[in-house]
Design a protein around this motif. Structure first.
Motif, short mmCIF file in Angstrom:
data_model
loop_
_atom_site.label_atom_id
_atom_site.label_comp_id
_atom_site.label_asym_id
_atom_site.label_seq_id
_atom_site.Cartn_x
_atom_site.Cartn_y
_atom_site.Cartn_z
N HIS A 1 0.83 -1.17 0.00
CA HIS A 1 0.00 0.00 0.00
C HIS A 1 0.89 1.25 0.00
N HIS A 2 0.27 2.40 -0.19
CA HIS A 2 1.04 3.65 -0.19
C HIS A 2 0.22 4.79 0.41
N THR A 3 0.94 5.75 0.94
CA THR A 3 0.30 6.94 1.48
C THR A 3 -0.28 7.77 0.33
N ARG A 4 -1.18 8.65 0.67
CA ARG A 4 -1.82 9.53 -0.30
C ARG A 4 -2.59 8.78 -1.38
N GLY A 9 -10.21 6.96 2.62
CA GLY A 9 -11.32 7.84 2.89
C GLY A 9 -12.33 7.96 1.76
N PHE A 10 -12.13 7.23 0.70
CA PHE A 10 -13.02 7.23 -0.46
C PHE A 10 -14.38 6.66 -0.04
N GLY A 35 -10.23 2.67 5.03
CA GLY A 35 -10.46 3.54 6.17
C GLY A 35 -9.22 3.68 7.03
N ASP A 36 -8.52 2.57 7.21
CA ASP A 36 -7.31 2.53 8.05
C ASP A 36 -6.23 1.82 7.24
N LEU A 37 -5.23 2.56 6.83
CA LEU A 37 -4.19 2.03 5.94
C LEU A 37 -3.49 0.81 6.53
N ASP A 65 5.73 5.40 1.72
CA ASP A 65 5.44 6.81 1.94
C ASP A 65 5.87 7.58 0.69
N VAL A 66 4.91 8.10 -0.05
CA VAL A 66 5.23 8.74 -1.32
C VAL A 66 5.99 10.06 -1.15
N GLU A 67 5.91 10.67 0.02
CA GLU A 67 6.62 11.92 0.24
C GLU A 67 8.08 11.72 0.62
#
Length: 75
Positions: A1-4, A9-10, A35-37, A65-67
């Protein structure tokens, strides 16, 4: 999975409803919202680990973490 991720929250129920209202067709796909990564990563790891066709001794899950371009292991 990845952030952002766009699925965090969709509101999948609202999206399904709008498709049904516009087309008259109930979408056949399952809810893909997150809802919860970390909980979603744990659930994905559990699905892979429980698959009888796979023979891996160890299954691990990570969030990218994409950032920061870093991986964080979810335990």
């Amino acid at each position: 999975h990845h952030t952002r991720c766009g699925l965090i929250g969709f509101d999948a129920d609202d999206f399904r409803r709008s498709i049904r209202d516009e087309t008259g067709v109930e979408p056949a796909w399952e809810d893909a919202s997150i809802g919860d990564l970390d909980a979603d990563v744990r659930a994905a790891v559990a699905r892979v680990a429980a698959d009888p066709t796979l023979t891996a001794d160890l299954v691990r899950g990570f969030v990218y973490d994409v950032e920061t371009a870093r991986l964080r292991e979810v335990v």
